[in-house]
Design a protein around this motif. Structure first.
Motif, PDB file in Angstrom:
ATOM      1  N   PHE A  84       1.759  14.854  -0.433  1.00 48.41           N
ATOM      2  CA  PHE A  84       2.816  15.852  -0.354  1.00 48.41           C
ATOM      3  C   PHE A  84       3.361  16.074  -1.758  1.00 48.41           C
ATOM      4  N   SER A  85       3.814  17.304  -2.033  1.00 43.90           N
ATOM      5  CA  SER A  85       4.419  17.613  -3.324  1.00 43.90           C
ATOM      6  C   SER A  85       5.513  18.643  -3.132  1.00 43.90           C
ATOM      7  N   TYR A  86       6.742  18.240  -3.436  1.00 38.62           N
ATOM      8  CA  TYR A  86       7.864  19.170  -3.345  1.00 38.62           C
ATOM      9  C   TYR A  86       7.748  20.256  -4.404  1.00 38.62           C
ATOM     10  N   ARG A  87       7.341  19.884  -5.591  1.00 37.04           N
ATOM     11  CA  ARG A  87       7.209  20.866  -6.673  1.00 37.04           C
ATOM     12  C   ARG A  87       6.169  21.939  -6.316  1.00 37.04           C
ATOM     13  N   ARG A  88       5.119  21.544  -5.661  1.00 33.40           N
ATOM     14  CA  ARG A  88       4.042  22.470  -5.308  1.00 33.40           C
ATOM     15  C   ARG A  88       4.392  23.335  -4.093  1.00 33.40           C
ATOM     16  N   ASP A  89       4.981  22.709  -3.060  1.00 36.85           N
ATOM     17  CA  ASP A  89       5.115  23.393  -1.764  1.00 36.85           C
ATOM     18  C   ASP A  89       6.546  23.688  -1.327  1.00 36.85           C
ATOM     19  N   LYS A  90       7.535  23.064  -1.968  1.00 30.87           N
ATOM     20  CA  LYS A  90       8.960  23.214  -1.604  1.00 30.87           C
ATOM     21  C   LYS A  90       9.262  22.619  -0.224  1.00 30.87           C
ATOM     22  N   VAL A  91       8.677  23.173   0.817  1.00 29.90           N
ATOM     23  CA  VAL A  91       8.853  22.601   2.155  1.00 29.90           C
ATOM     24  C   VAL A  91       7.643  21.717   2.431  1.00 29.90           C
ATOM     25  N   THR A  92       7.883  20.411   2.512  1.00 28.68           N
ATOM     26  CA  THR A  92       6.761  19.482   2.630  1.00 28.68           C
ATOM     27  C   THR A  92       7.242  18.141   3.157  1.00 28.68           C
ATOM     28  N   GLY A  93       6.297  17.252   3.440  1.00 26.70           N
ATOM     29  CA  GLY A  93       6.626  15.941   3.965  1.00 26.70           C
ATOM     30  C   GLY A  93       6.834  14.906   2.878  1.00 26.70           C
ATOM     31  N   ARG A  94       6.902  13.651   3.296  1.00 26.11           N
ATOM     32  CA  ARG A  94       7.073  12.526   2.386  1.00 26.11           C
ATOM     33  C   ARG A  94       6.080  11.423   2.770  1.00 26.11           C
ATOM     34  N   PHE A  95       5.489  10.810   1.750  1.00 19.17           N
ATOM     35  CA  PHE A  95       4.654   9.641   2.013  1.00 19.17           C
ATOM     36  C   PHE A  95       5.411   8.392   1.558  1.00 19.17           C
ATOM     37  N   ALA A  96       4.903   7.231   1.940  1.00 17.99           N
ATOM     38  CA  ALA A  96       5.639   5.982   1.705  1.00 17.99           C
ATOM     39  C   ALA A  96       4.837   5.008   0.853  1.00 17.99           C
ATOM     40  N   SER A  97       5.543   4.282   0.003  1.00 15.75           N
ATOM     41  CA  SER A  97       4.997   3.148  -0.723  1.00 15.75           C
ATOM     42  C   SER A  97       5.709   1.904  -0.206  1.00 15.75           C
ATOM     43  N   LEU A  98       4.931   0.899   0.203  1.00 15.49           N
ATOM     44  CA  LEU A  98       5.484  -0.243   0.912  1.00 15.49           C
ATOM     45  C   LEU A  98       4.996  -1.552   0.325  1.00 15.49           C
ATOM     46  N   PHE A 153       0.844  -1.193   0.000  1.00 16.90           N
ATOM     47  CA  PHE A 153       0.000   0.000   0.000  1.00 16.90           C
ATOM     48  C   PHE A 153       0.877   1.240   0.000  1.00 16.90           C
ATOM     49  N   CYS A 154       0.249   2.349  -0.317  1.00 17.66           N
ATOM     50  CA  CYS A 154       0.888   3.662  -0.280  1.00 17.66           C
ATOM     51  C   CYS A 154       0.149   4.510   0.742  1.00 17.66           C
ATOM     52  N   THR A 155       0.888   5.177   1.606  1.00 16.14           N
ATOM     53  CA  THR A 155       0.242   6.077   2.567  1.00 16.14           C
ATOM     54  C   THR A 155      -0.163   7.372   1.865  1.00 16.14           C
ATOM     55  N   THR A 156      -1.005   8.141   2.514  1.00 15.63           N
ATOM     56  CA  THR A 156      -1.295   9.499   2.074  1.00 15.63           C
ATOM     57  C   THR A 156      -0.723  10.442   3.134  1.00 15.63           C
ATOM     58  N   ASN A 205       3.713  12.802   7.842  1.00 15.08           N
ATOM     59  CA  ASN A 205       5.024  12.886   7.201  1.00 15.08           C
ATOM     60  C   ASN A 205       5.910  11.777   7.733  1.00 15.08           C
ATOM     61  N   LEU A 206       6.491  10.993   6.835  1.00 15.02           N
ATOM     62  CA  LEU A 206       7.341   9.862   7.216  1.00 15.02           C
ATOM     63  C   LEU A 206       8.812  10.096   6.897  1.00 15.02           C
ATOM     64  N   GLY A 207       9.134  11.293   6.382  1.00 10.18           N
ATOM     65  CA  GLY A 207      10.503  11.604   6.015  1.00 10.18           C
ATOM     66  C   GLY A 207      11.254  12.316   7.123  1.00 10.18           C
ATOM     67  N   LEU A 208      12.364  11.732   7.566  1.00  9.27           N
ATOM     68  CA  LEU A 208      13.154  12.334   8.649  1.00  9.27           C
ATOM     69  C   LEU A 208      14.036  13.476   8.169  1.00  9.27           C
ATOM     70  N   LEU A 219      10.215   6.460  -0.068  1.00 10.95           N
ATOM     71  CA  LEU A 219       9.638   7.750   0.313  1.00 10.95           C
ATOM     72  C   LEU A 219       9.637   8.689  -0.887  1.00 10.95           C
ATOM     73  N   THR A 220       8.518   9.370  -1.117  1.00 10.76           N
ATOM     74  CA  THR A 220       8.424  10.289  -2.248  1.00 10.76           C
ATOM     75  C   THR A 220       7.538  11.489  -1.930  1.00 10.76           C
ATOM     76  N   ALA A 221       7.663  12.506  -2.800  1.00 12.85           N
ATOM     77  CA  ALA A 221       6.788  13.671  -2.739  1.00 12.85           C
ATOM     78  C   ALA A 221       6.751  14.329  -4.110  1.00 12.85           C
ATOM     79  N   ASP A 222       6.720  13.559  -5.157  1.00 12.04           N
ATOM     80  CA  ASP A 222       6.604  13.912  -6.585  1.00 12.04           C
ATOM     81  C   ASP A 222       7.272  12.858  -7.447  1.00 12.04           C
ATOM     82  N   CYS A 223       8.455  12.362  -7.017  1.00 11.49           N
ATOM     83  CA  CYS A 223       9.099  11.275  -7.747  1.00 11.49           C
ATOM     84  C   CYS A 223       8.185  10.056  -7.736  1.00 11.49           C
ATOM     85  N   MET A 224       8.385   9.159  -8.677  1.00  7.36           N
ATOM     86  CA  MET A 224       7.500   8.006  -8.813  1.00  7.36           C
ATOM     87  C   MET A 224       7.982   6.807  -8.004  1.00  7.36           C
ATOM     88  N   PRO A 225       7.117   6.261  -7.137  1.00  4.11           N
ATOM     89  CA  PRO A 225       7.417   4.978  -6.520  1.00  4.11           C
ATOM     90  C   PRO A 225       6.905   3.865  -7.428  1.00  4.11           C
TER      91      PRO A 225
END
Length: 259
Positions: free
Chosen positions: A238-252, A21-24, A38-41, A107-113
């Motif tokens: 989350f979207s880095y392109r949209r917000d610059k400062v943002t979190g990361r979601f996970a695909s597992l 699954f992928c988190t939101t 946000n799951l990104g440290l 972990l991603t925020a625009d890149c493709m998992p």
């Protein structure tokens, strides 16, 4: 606990042994602009909140995920390479396993998992496929390592799911990105890179099309997903392109030991 509404399950047909699954961005404790799961440290968030978010996620999993130190490269973490790691996260942008209950995570925020699984459910992979990794060969390397773990496995028996990423209406890129793929000789460039009118050297790029084309070229027959856009779905992603400062979601993804 993450409710069913706060995670996305792949739209693919695989063995019942495969769990994924992928988190939101919903269901966590982080404060704005990292709200909330946000799951990104390394995103700038309070580490206490992130670790609590990871604890929430862990309650849905059979083991702690194999978190990677992602570098936009093409290195793949394997069971053998991980056995030599003494401390810290493995520096890689993909991982593979044939070990039940070993949870692979991206972990991603625009890149493709991209999640991968053999039809029989004996080997899995997970890749971080932004444009750098995709053009460099991260998917090819991941599948190569999956084949090494499962002698006799045919590429046509590997399934792929492309998770939430920046969509083709939002991914504005320059000539450098087009050139990175042109050097690989991909035939879909004219469809995957649409010139932006009135802006020289700028294109709208279709990351999903580029990945699907590469996977088809490798010999994969079943490729699912690709209907998301992280930039245009701020409620879920989350979207880095949209917000610059943002979190990361996970695909597992993991292989369940419960038959």
């Amino acid at each position: 606990m993450i409710s069913a509404l706060n995670k996305i399950e792949p739209s693919w047909t695989v063995s019942q042994l495969i769990q994924a699954f992928c988190t939101t961005r919903q269901g966590g404790l982080s404060q704005s602009p990292f709200n909330s799961l946000n799951l990104g440290l390394n995103a700038g968030d309070d580490s206490v909140d992130v670790l609590q978010n990871r604890s929430i996620l862990r309650s849905e999993l059979p083991a702690e995920p194999l978190w990677l130190k992602q570098t936009h490269g093409i290195t793949v973490s394997t069971p053998i390479s991980r056995s030599t790691l003494t401390i810290g996260a493995f520096e890689a942008d993909a991982s593979v396993t044939n070990i039940p209950n070993e949870v692979l995570a991206i972990l991603t925020a625009d890149c493709m998992p991209v999640l991968l699984a053999s039809r029989s459910g004996d080997v899995i992979g997970a890749a971080h496929a932004g444009w750098r990794g995709l053009s460099g060969g991260i998917l090819e390397n991941t599948i190569k390592e999956m084949l090494a773990l499962s002698p006799g496995l045919a590429i046509s028996d590997i399934r792929a799911w492309m998770g939430p990423a920046i969509g083709p209406s939002a991914f504005e890129v320059g000539q450098d990105v087009l050139q990175a793929f042109a050097l690989q000789g991909q035939d879909v460039l004219s469809k995957a890179f649409i010139p932006i009118p009135g802006t020289s050297g700028k294109y709208l790029a279709d990351l999903y099309l580029l990945a699907r084309d590469r996977l088809h070229t490798l010999g994969l027959k079943q490729i699912d997903g690709g209907e998301f856009c992280t930039v245009n779905d701020p409620e879920r992603f989350f979207s880095y392109r949209r917000d610059k400062v943002t979190g990361r979601f996970a695909s597992l993804i993991w292989i369940s030991d419960k038959h």
